[in-house]
Design a protein around this motif. Structure first.
Motif, PDB file in Angstrom:
ATOM      1  N   ASP A 429      -1.985   6.403  10.735  1.00 47.72           N
ATOM      2  CA  ASP A 429      -1.328   5.769   9.596  1.00 47.72           C
ATOM      3  C   ASP A 429      -2.423   5.286   8.658  1.00 47.72           C
ATOM      4  O   ASP A 429      -3.250   4.446   9.019  1.00 47.72           O
ATOM      5  N   ILE A 430      -2.435   5.840   7.443  1.00 43.44           N
ATOM      6  CA  ILE A 430      -3.474   5.529   6.467  1.00 43.44           C
ATOM      7  C   ILE A 430      -2.799   5.031   5.194  1.00 43.44           C
ATOM      8  O   ILE A 430      -2.034   5.772   4.567  1.00 43.44           O
ATOM      9  N   GLY A 431      -3.041   3.780   4.841  1.00 40.65           N
ATOM     10  CA  GLY A 431      -2.368   3.219   3.681  1.00 40.65           C
ATOM     11  C   GLY A 431      -3.176   2.150   2.984  1.00 40.65           C
ATOM     12  O   GLY A 431      -4.101   1.555   3.565  1.00 40.65           O
ATOM     13  N   ASN A 432      -2.828   1.906   1.717  1.00 37.79           N
ATOM     14  CA  ASN A 432      -3.433   0.850   0.926  1.00 37.79           C
ATOM     15  C   ASN A 432      -4.921   1.090   0.699  1.00 37.79           C
ATOM     16  O   ASN A 432      -5.760   0.235   0.994  1.00 37.79           O
ATOM     17  N   PHE A 433      -5.241   2.275   0.171  1.00 33.56           N
ATOM     18  CA  PHE A 433      -6.584   2.605  -0.306  1.00 33.56           C
ATOM     19  C   PHE A 433      -6.500   2.893  -1.801  1.00 33.56           C
ATOM     20  O   PHE A 433      -5.432   3.205  -2.335  1.00 33.56           O
ATOM     21  N   TYR A 434      -7.647   2.867  -2.468  1.00 39.69           N
ATOM     22  CA  TYR A 434      -7.666   3.017  -3.925  1.00 39.69           C
ATOM     23  C   TYR A 434      -8.059   4.408  -4.402  1.00 39.69           C
ATOM     24  O   TYR A 434      -7.947   4.701  -5.589  1.00 39.69           O
ATOM     25  N   ILE A 674       2.694  -6.167  -0.252  1.00 39.75           N
ATOM     26  CA  ILE A 674       1.859  -5.037  -0.692  1.00 39.75           C
ATOM     27  C   ILE A 674       2.739  -3.956  -1.307  1.00 39.75           C
ATOM     28  O   ILE A 674       2.415  -3.389  -2.361  1.00 39.75           O
ATOM     29  N   LEU A 675       3.855  -3.650  -0.669  1.00 36.67           N
ATOM     30  CA  LEU A 675       4.761  -2.629  -1.192  1.00 36.67           C
ATOM     31  C   LEU A 675       5.257  -3.018  -2.581  1.00 36.67           C
ATOM     32  O   LEU A 675       5.314  -2.184  -3.493  1.00 36.67           O
TER      33      LEU A 675
END
Length: 693
Positions: A429-434, A674-675
Motif C-alpha cells: 500500500d503506497i499513498g500520500n507521496f508528492y 488526509i483524504l
C-alpha cells in the motif's frame, strides 16, 4: 563441568534497555544494544568450534542509539544457520537515532526556547525536528503557498563538458510585495537561509549567497540549471531557516548561537510535549563488498522498529534530481545476500527508509510500516549501471505500508527500482507521496538498461502527487525493461500541479513492458500515457474518470510504439485521447469507450468514425460496460454481455493491497483528514488550471 553443544544448537543472546554491554547476554544479564549483541556473537564465533545459529531476543522498550548499527561479512550467518535479530514475543522494541531536547522555557512572545549546549560549544546543527512524534516545520515564508518568481538570470562560471554547467550563479527575482519578506532577513543569517523551488518533476534546495533588497532578488550559486527544466518566471519558491520566518504554530528555528525556538501547536504544553532532534545519519548499515565476494549473508530482523534518522543538508544544498535518488537511506544495505526485514517499522526520517543497493540479491522487506519519511520508502539497485557482482537482483518488497513520504524531498517515491532486475514489488500500500508511487528503470532513451523482468503487481497506489509536482504517475517506467510486468494494481487519486498526473506512465525509451489487469481511476490526465518507447502492451485494463484526457501518447516514432487492446475506458469529462495519435504506430483495437455525460466523444479532435478511418479502434465500441456502481468505485460487472464483445477478462481488483490481519489492513487506510485535504487540493488546482511548470 564442560558442556558441549550439539552441532545444530541455537545460541541466544538477550538485549534490554536496562541491560549492559559488559554482561553475558543471558536472560538474566542482558546486553544493552544491537551493537553489543553483534559483538557477543563475534566473540562466540571465535571461541566456538562449530557453526551455529544465533538469535538475539530483544525486549520491549526504547533504545537510544549512540551509533549506527553496522554489520560486515564477519557478522554473516549461513542458510542452515542464520543469524536472527528479533523482538521478544509481544514486545515492540524501538531503536531511535534521536536526542530528547529538554529545558524549554516560554519567552515573552509565547515562543518556547532552549539553549542547546552541544550547539553552542560543538556547533551541532540539525535539519529536522519532531514534536510529540510529528514533524515540525522549519521556519518558512510564506507559511502556505509560494513566492512567485518574475525572472531568473544565470551567469555561468565554468561550463564543463555537460549540458549542465559545473559552476554557475543564478539570480532569482520576485514581485514587489516580496520586498517586505526579504527585508526581514538579517545579514548575519544569510548563510543559513535556504530556498526551495518546485519545478515540473524536480525540487531544488539551495543556500543563498546574497539578498538584494533593492532589486528584489536573491543570489545563489552552485551547479548550472538544467536547460530542460530550469527555474523560470512563474516558478514557485519558499524561503526558510531564518528567525523572522518563525511566525506560525508548529514552526521551529535553531540560531547560530545554539538557541532552539519553537511555536507550540494548539494543545501542546511544556508538560505534555516531547521534542526530539535526530542525531544519527544512518540507523543500520550492512556493508559488504560484492566485487570482492565479501558478502554479508543470511541475517534477518523481525519485529524491530526504527525512528529518528537525520539527513544533514549539504553546504551545496540539494541540486534537482529525479526521484531524490542521491539521498541515502536510514537502513542501507550493500554487498549482501539473503537479508530480510519483516514485521517492523521505519518512521521519522530525513531521507529514504531502506535501500537494497549495489550487490544486494535475494533479500526481502516484508510487512514493514514506513511512514513520516523525509524521502522515499524502499529503493532497489543503484542509479549507476553496475554489471556483474555489483548488480542488484531478485529482491522482494512485499506487503508493506509505505505512506507519507517526500516530507523533506518531495521528488522521492514509494518504491524505486533503478538498475535492478528480477525484483518483485507486490501487495504494498503506497499513498500520500508528492511525485510517484513506484518508479521502474533508470535509463532515458534506448541505451542499454539493467532493469529487466521486474514484477509490479497487486499494489494499492493512491493519493499521489497532490498539486505540488508535475510529470508524474502512480507507476512510472523508464528505458528498456524487457520482461517487466505491471499487473493487477489498484490505482486511484493521482494528481499533479500542471501537466502529468497519470495512472501508468511509460516515459522515455520504455520498452517491452506489459501493463495488464490494472484498475485506474480518478487521475488528472489519464489512466495510461506513453511518452516514447517500443513494444509496450497495455491490455485488459479499466481506466476511469480522468479529468482531462483518458489516454495520451506524446511522440510518434518509426517503430511500433505500443499495443492498446481489450481495455475499458469510462469517463464523464474531458477528451478520450490526446497527443500524437494521428502519427503513432500502434495497435489500438477491441476497446470499449463510454462517456457517461452523454456529450460528444473527442478522440484527439476526431469523431469516433474519423478515429477509425485513421486505422484505430476498428473493432471497438462506444457502449456502456455496465459496471455496478463505478462512481462509488464498484467496478464489478452487472453482466457478461458487454465485456465479452472485446474478450475482456474480469479480474478481482480487491486482491490488491496488503495481506494479513484486519488490523494490518486498517492501518493501511489514510486518515480522513488526509483524504479531505487531497480532494480540496485537487479541486483548487483544477480551478486554477496552472500552466506547464
Amino acid at each position: 563441568m564442560i558442556c558441549y553443544l550439539p552441532l545444530n544448537a541455537q545460541i541466544k543472546f538477550y538485549v534490554s534497555p536496562s541491560g549492559n554491554n559488559t554482561s553475558t547476554g543471558s536472560l538474566d544479564q542482558p546486553l544493552a544494544s544491537l551493537t553489543g549483541a553483534r559483538n557477543a556473537i563475534r566473540n562466540h564465533k571465535k571461541t566456538s568450534k562449530n557453526i551455529q545459529s544465533y538469535t538475539v531476543v530483544i525486549k520491549d522498550g526504547n533504545y537510544f542509539m549512540k551509533e549506527s548499527f553496522e554489520l560486515t561479512s564477519e557478522d554473516s550467518g549461513t542458510k542452515k544457520y542464520p543469524i536472527i535479530y528479533k523482538a521478544e514475543k509481544g514486545a515492540k522494541p524501538v531503536f531511535s537515532g534521536g536526542k530528547i531536547i529538554k529545558g524549554f522555557s516560554v519567552n515573552a512572545n509565547g515562543i518556547w526556547q532552549v539553549k542547546i549546549p552541544e550547539s553552542v560549544y560543538y556547533n551541532w546543527q540539525f535539519d529536522q525536528l519532531y514534536v510529540n512524534g510529528k514533524r515540525a516545520t522549519l521556519a518558512r515564508t510564506p507559511n502556505k503557498g509560494f513566492l512567485e518568481l518574475t525572472k531568473v538570470t544565470q551567469n555561468i562560471w565554468k561550463q564543463g563538458t555537460s549540458r549542465v554547467a559545473e559552476k554557475a550563479e543564478q539570480k532569482l527575482f520576485f514581485k514587489r510585495e516580496t520586498s517586505i519578506e526579504l527585508s526581514k532577513i538579517n545579514s548575519d543569517e544569510i548563510s543559513q537561509v535556504r530556498f526551495k523551488a518546485y519545478h515540473k518533476w524536480d525540487y531544488t534546495l539551495r543556500h543563498i549567497d546574497e539578498v538584494n533588497k533593492d532589486s528584489l532578488s536573491i543570489t545563489t550559486s552552485g551547479k548550472g540549471m538544467k536547460p530542460w527544466n530550469a527555474l523560470k518566471k512563474g516558478g514557485r519558491i519558499v524561503l526558510e531557516n531564518y528567525k523572522a520566518a518563525l511566525d506560525a504554530a508548529g514552526e521551529w528555528f535553531l540560531s547560530k548561537k545554539g538557541i532552539l525556538y519553537y511555536i507550540p501547536r494548539e494543545g501542546e504544553t511544556l508538560e505534555n510535549t516531547t521534542v526530539i532532534a535526530p542525531v544519527l545519519e544512518q540507523l543500520v548499515s550492512i556493508k559488504g563488498n560484492a566485487s570482492n565476494n565479501d558478502y554479508v549473508e543470511n541475517i534477518s530482523f523481525e519485529g524491530l522498529n526504527f525512528e529518528y534518522c537525520h539527513y544533514k543538508i549539504p553546504s551545496t544544498g540539494s541540486e534537482p534530481n529525479q526521484a531524490a535518488a542521491i539521498l541515502n537511506a536510514a537502513i542501507d544495505v550493500k554487498g549482501a545476500k539473503n537479508i530480510k526485514f519483516s514485521d517492523g517499522e521505519i518512521s521519522k526520517t530525513g531521507q529514504h527508509a531502506l535501500w537494497f543497493g549495489k550487490g544486494v540479491s535475494n533479500s526481502v522487506v516484508e510487512k514493514f510500516y514506513m511512514h513520516n519519511l523525509g524521502g522515499g520508502g524502499v529503493y532497489l539497485g543503484d542509479f549507476k549501471a553496475l554489471e556483474g557482482k555489483e548488480h542488484a537482483h531478485h529482491n522482494t518488497v512485499k506487503n508493506n505500508i509505505i505512506q507519507a513520504g517526500g516530507q523533506e524531498f518531495p521528488a522521492a517515491v514509494g518504491v524505486w527500482v533503478g538498475h535492478s532486475s528480477d525484483s518483485k514489488v507486490i501487495h504494498n500500500d503506497i499513498g500520500n507521496f508528492y511525485y510517484t508511487g513506484i518508479s521502474v528503470g533508470w535509463v532515458w532513451g534506448y541505451k542499454p538498461s539493467l532493469a529487466k523482468r521486474n514484477t509490479i503487481s497487486y499494489n494499492h497506489i493512491h493519493h499521489i502527487g497532490w498539486d505540488l509536482l508535475s510529470d508524474m504517475a502512480a507507476i512510472y517506467t523508464l528505458g528498456a525493461s524487457e520482461g517487466t510486468v505491471v499487473e493487477n494494481n489498484l490505482i486511484h487519486h493521482i494528481h499533479s500541479f500542471s501537466y502529468g498526473g497519470w495512472g501508468m506512465y511509460a516515459d522515455e525509451g520504455s520498452t517491452g513492458i506489459v501493463f495488464k489487469n490494472n484498475l485506474v481511476y480518478n487521475t488528472k490526465t489519464g489512466g495510461f500515457q506513453q511518452n516514447y518507447g517500443k513494444g509496450n502492451i497495455a491490455t485488459n485494463n479499466i481506466l476511469a474518470y480522468a479529468k482531462k484526457y483518458q489516454m495520451q501518447c506524446t511522440v510518434a516514432e518509426k517503430h511500433k510504439s505500443f499495443t492498446f487492446t481489450n481495455n475499458i475506458i469510462l469517463f464523464n469529462k474531458g477528451m478520450v485521447a490526446k497527443g500524437a495519435w494521428d502519427k503513432v504506430i500502434a495497435d489500438v483495437d477491441y476497446n470499449i469507450y463510454w462517456n457517461e455525460s452523454g456529450e460528444a466523444y473527442d478522440f484527439n479532435k476526431h469523431t469516433f468514425k474519423e478515429w477509425q478511418k485513421i486505422g484505430l479502434d476498428k473493432n471497438s465500441f462506444l457502449i456502456n460496460p455496465n459496471f455496478k456502481n463505478p462512481l462509488e468505485a464498484d467496478f464489478r460487472f452487472k453482466n457478461k454481455k458487454i465485456y465479452k464483445k472485446i474478450n475482456f477478462q474480469p479480474f478481482d481488483y480487491s486482491k490488491a493491497g496488503v495481506l494479513g490481519s484486519k488490523e494490518w489492513k486498517v492501518k493501511a487506510k489514510l486518515p480522513n483528514s488526509i483524504l479531505k485535504s487531497f480532494d480540496e487540493a485537487v479541486e483548487k488546482n483544477i480551478a486554477l488550471d496552472p500552466e506547464r511548470g
